[in-house]
Design a protein around this motif. Sequence first.
Motif, mmCIF file in Angstrom:
data_model
loop_
_atom_site.group_PDB
_atom_site.id
_atom_site.type_symbol
_atom_site.label_atom_id
_atom_site.label_comp_id
_atom_site.label_asym_id
_atom_site.label_seq_id
_atom_site.Cartn_x
_atom_site.Cartn_y
_atom_site.Cartn_z
ATOM 1 N N PRO A 40 0.810 -1.233 0.000
ATOM 2 C CA PRO A 40 0.000 0.000 0.000
ATOM 3 C C PRO A 40 0.837 1.275 0.000
ATOM 4 C CG PRO A 40 0.162 -0.824 2.215
ATOM 5 C CD PRO A 40 0.950 -1.792 1.365
ATOM 6 N N THR A 41 1.968 1.246 -0.691
ATOM 7 C CA THR A 41 2.851 2.412 -0.730
ATOM 8 C C THR A 41 2.933 2.976 -2.143
ATOM 9 O OG1 THR A 41 4.902 1.212 -1.233
ATOM 10 C CG2 THR A 41 4.241 1.346 1.086
ATOM 11 N N ALA A 42 3.321 4.247 -2.236
ATOM 12 C CA ALA A 42 3.480 4.878 -3.550
ATOM 13 C C ALA A 42 4.607 4.239 -4.338
ATOM 14 C CB ALA A 42 3.736 6.376 -3.368
ATOM 15 N N ALA A 43 5.601 3.684 -3.634
ATOM 16 C CA ALA A 43 6.740 3.062 -4.307
ATOM 17 C C ALA A 43 6.321 1.846 -5.122
ATOM 18 C CB ALA A 43 7.801 2.662 -3.279
ATOM 19 N N ALA A 44 5.220 1.219 -4.736
ATOM 20 C CA ALA A 44 4.768 0.023 -5.439
ATOM 21 C C ALA A 44 3.984 0.352 -6.708
ATOM 22 C CB ALA A 44 3.904 -0.830 -4.514
ATOM 23 N N ASP A 45 3.614 1.624 -6.886
ATOM 24 C CA ASP A 45 2.922 2.081 -8.093
ATOM 25 C C ASP A 45 1.648 1.270 -8.332
ATOM 26 O OD1 ASP A 45 2.481 3.664 -10.290
ATOM 27 O OD2 ASP A 45 3.561 2.331 -11.647
ATOM 28 N N THR A 46 0.842 1.162 -7.270
ATOM 29 C CA THR A 46 -0.436 0.468 -7.383
ATOM 30 C C THR A 46 -1.559 1.457 -7.134
ATOM 31 O OG1 THR A 46 -0.604 -0.081 -5.026
ATOM 32 C CG2 THR A 46 0.648 -1.598 -6.423
ATOM 33 N N GLY A 47 -2.773 0.958 -7.214
ATOM 34 C CA GLY A 47 -3.925 1.802 -6.933
ATOM 35 C C GLY A 47 -4.186 1.980 -5.455
ATOM 36 N N LEU A 48 -3.376 1.315 -4.619
ATOM 37 C CA LEU A 48 -3.518 1.451 -3.167
ATOM 38 C C LEU A 48 -2.274 2.151 -2.633
ATOM 39 C CD1 LEU A 48 -5.139 0.797 -0.595
ATOM 40 C CD2 LEU A 48 -3.887 -1.378 -0.472
ATOM 41 N N GLN A 49 -2.405 3.432 -2.317
ATOM 42 C CA GLN A 49 -1.278 4.232 -1.831
ATOM 43 C C GLN A 49 -1.732 5.027 -0.611
ATOM 44 O OE1 GLN A 49 0.523 6.576 -4.950
ATOM 45 N NE2 GLN A 49 0.349 4.928 -6.455
ATOM 46 N N ILE A 50 -1.432 4.509 0.567
ATOM 47 C CA ILE A 50 -1.860 5.184 1.799
ATOM 48 C C ILE A 50 -0.732 5.308 2.818
ATOM 49 C CG2 ILE A 50 -4.318 4.642 1.615
ATOM 50 C CD1 ILE A 50 -3.931 2.220 3.314
ATOM 51 N N LEU A 51 0.363 4.537 2.645
ATOM 52 C CA LEU A 51 1.476 4.558 3.585
ATOM 53 C C LEU A 51 2.788 4.831 2.858
ATOM 54 C CD1 LEU A 51 0.643 1.458 5.847
ATOM 55 C CD2 LEU A 51 0.456 3.867 6.499
ATOM 56 N N GLY A 52 3.774 5.315 3.620
ATOM 57 C CA GLY A 52 5.101 5.542 3.076
ATOM 58 C C GLY A 52 6.094 5.706 4.201
ATOM 59 N N GLY A 53 7.274 6.227 3.875
ATOM 60 C CA GLY A 53 8.286 6.458 4.899
ATOM 61 C C GLY A 53 9.389 5.435 4.868
ATOM 62 N N ALA A 54 10.471 5.740 5.572
ATOM 63 C CA ALA A 54 11.627 4.863 5.644
ATOM 64 C C ALA A 54 12.175 4.894 7.073
ATOM 65 C CB ALA A 54 12.705 5.332 4.659
ATOM 66 N N PRO A 55 12.798 3.785 7.548
ATOM 67 C CA PRO A 55 13.066 2.544 6.808
ATOM 68 C C PRO A 55 11.842 1.653 6.626
ATOM 69 C CG PRO A 55 13.801 2.300 9.071
ATOM 70 C CD PRO A 55 13.357 3.729 8.931
ATOM 71 N N LEU A 56 10.748 1.947 7.335
ATOM 72 C CA LEU A 56 9.546 1.141 7.185
ATOM 73 C C LEU A 56 8.381 2.022 6.762
ATOM 74 C CD1 LEU A 56 9.723 -1.119 10.383
ATOM 75 C CD2 LEU A 56 10.260 -1.772 8.037
ATOM 76 N N PRO A 57 7.460 1.481 5.958
ATOM 77 C CA PRO A 57 6.301 2.276 5.505
ATOM 78 C C PRO A 57 5.206 2.310 6.567
ATOM 79 C CG PRO A 57 6.241 0.097 4.539
ATOM 80 C CD PRO A 57 7.521 0.155 5.323
ATOM 81 N N ILE A 58 5.415 3.094 7.610
ATOM 82 C CA ILE A 58 4.460 3.159 8.714
ATOM 83 C C ILE A 58 3.860 4.562 8.854
ATOM 84 C CG2 ILE A 58 5.528 1.279 9.994
ATOM 85 C CD1 ILE A 58 6.974 3.325 11.712
ATOM 86 N N PHE A 59 4.238 5.474 7.955
ATOM 87 C CA PHE A 59 3.754 6.841 8.014
ATOM 88 C C PHE A 59 2.612 7.036 7.006
ATOM 89 C CE2 PHE A 59 8.036 7.001 9.587
ATOM 90 C CZ PHE A 59 7.983 7.907 10.645
ATOM 91 N N SER A 60 1.580 7.738 7.434
ATOM 92 C CA SER A 60 0.474 8.036 6.520
ATOM 93 C C SER A 60 0.906 9.062 5.485
ATOM 94 C CB SER A 60 -0.713 8.592 7.305
ATOM 95 O OG SER A 60 -1.165 7.673 8.277
ATOM 96 N N LEU A 61 0.498 8.834 4.250
ATOM 97 C CA LEU A 61 0.676 9.862 3.233
ATOM 98 C C LEU A 61 -0.281 11.020 3.521
ATOM 99 C CD1 LEU A 61 0.776 7.652 -0.004
ATOM 100 C CD2 LEU A 61 2.703 8.414 1.391
ATOM 101 N N ASP A 62 0.022 12.182 2.956
ATOM 102 C CA ASP A 62 -0.940 13.277 3.032
ATOM 103 C C ASP A 62 -2.258 12.807 2.429
ATOM 104 O OD1 ASP A 62 0.944 14.930 4.153
ATOM 105 O OD2 ASP A 62 1.518 15.860 2.252
#
Length: 559
Positions: free
Chosen positions: A487-509
């Motif tokens: 569910p991250t933008a890095a995966a380039d899917t239709g589900l983009q709600i999380l991001g951040g590093a080193p783990l995708p645990i932060f909500s996107l705007d």
Amino acid sequence: MKLASNKLLLAAAITALLAGCDSGGINIAPETNDNSTNNNGGGQVGEPTDSYDGPCASYEKEDGTIAHGDFNEAQGNCVYQRSFVDSGSPLMQDITLATLVGNGAHVFTGSLVVGKNYGSQAELEAAGITKGGDGPVLTIEPGVTVAFNSAAESLVINRGSQVFAEGTSAAPITVTSLSDVNGEVTNPEAVGEWGGMVVNGFGVTNKCEYTGSVDAGDIAQVGECHVDVEGLIGDAISNYGGDNNEDSSGALRYFIVKHTGFDVVPGNELNGITFGAVGSGTVLENIQAYSTQDDGVEFFGGAADLTNYVALYVNDDSIDLDEGYRGTITNSLVIQGGREGANCIESDGIGSYSSKDAATIADFIDRGLNSRPVIDGLTCIISPVAGTDDEGAGWRFREAIFPTITNSMVVASFIGAENGSENYCFRLENDTLDGAESGDVVMKSNIFACETKTKGGVLPGGQTVEDWASADNVFANDFTPGVAYNPTAAADTGLQILGGAPLPIFSLDTASMLVDGSPVALTPENGRGFIGALSESSEEGDWTSGWTVGLDTIDWLTP
């Protein structure tokens, strides 16, 4: 140790027990204390002395001698034998566990029990215990590590006593096992290395009888109220309950419990931290439950608020609410293990619900005695696997709990659901369905991304739970059974709600989020700037930074 020394210690112990029998009518069963050398903790028995000025905790006994821990310079630990404190001989004076040079640990060979447990109103009155602060106080300084030998030992704060364990982001307080301190715990998801923590207060629990209403402020206890806390029996038994939802059991700040778990019998286990009828005067901020066999935190009644909570590798429910809990939980990050995990939230409105008739349940609801938590800013990242206790899942609300949940998300897409796994996002049952229809159950501005969206029955008017929730929340629909969706933008899917590093645990705007390839049409409630627990772009920043354990190395969550 020589026989003569053993006789002297036995005589001193008997004298102390006899002296401790006061008008409160408490009968303490004799127990055999281990007064031998403790090789694991690195110290000898701290025998009472006329004076003590070392780094370990101490208190004055009734005979004027000083009981204290023993400091081992080689390991830097303070070791406290069962003669210092245990479940059968609780602390009756204030003590402080001070920061030790070299980051040594305060090691307890028995349970650390603060204050006596009183099982009747007459005993409480005779002891002068009516509220938190009337009993002894345990103070733990920033950066301190407290350790226990085995799963049979616990940290217990009885009613009337208090704990002030206030760490900082740079110096959190950790309660764990001696095996962890010694570097013997190599599996980050190890549990059952020591028992767990219990804090009990005089708040309201609907297992007791009352007149009046919680919301009207005229609630009053009728008769006795002494509910046995889960996970403790025999000399260790501890009671909670009263009619003071403003009671204070102290403060926990930047506080971590690790590797807990003890089963008295199946279904009666110690949690990471159990809060029994703890009042709103208690401060709970920046708390982590890390690798627990049972629940991360469980609230039985009371009204304590919890702010900034992290649950990682909790084998059972990460948040458990019951018996009329009326607190607010703000900013919570829950990440289940890749191999274990039950519900992110498991909650009930009324204790012993199945034994009550419809009229009693309706009366409890009318007087606000059912659980009514307020939860804001919760991120649940669940692994939909068939674990030991239950399948990984989201929120379960039943037995007349009326929650208000806003600005939160449940994500069960990093791993495809296993066959038979009930990885629902949320579930409403019995009287909670009535509350949804009446407007007493509120869910707004939440995002749900699970293969199984909802479970439970239908609302009294025939509306499904999913239809009810869809008006003010967003569901992801594009799931293929058993397939994982990053569910991250890095995966380039239709589900983009999380991001951040080193783990995708932060909500996107919120404006950048996509669900099923479309923008998320939600506006955060209560003036909050984002949905979920964390946002790198928010004014609150990353409140997990610097003090939490394990958020940089979660194998199944790493993209």
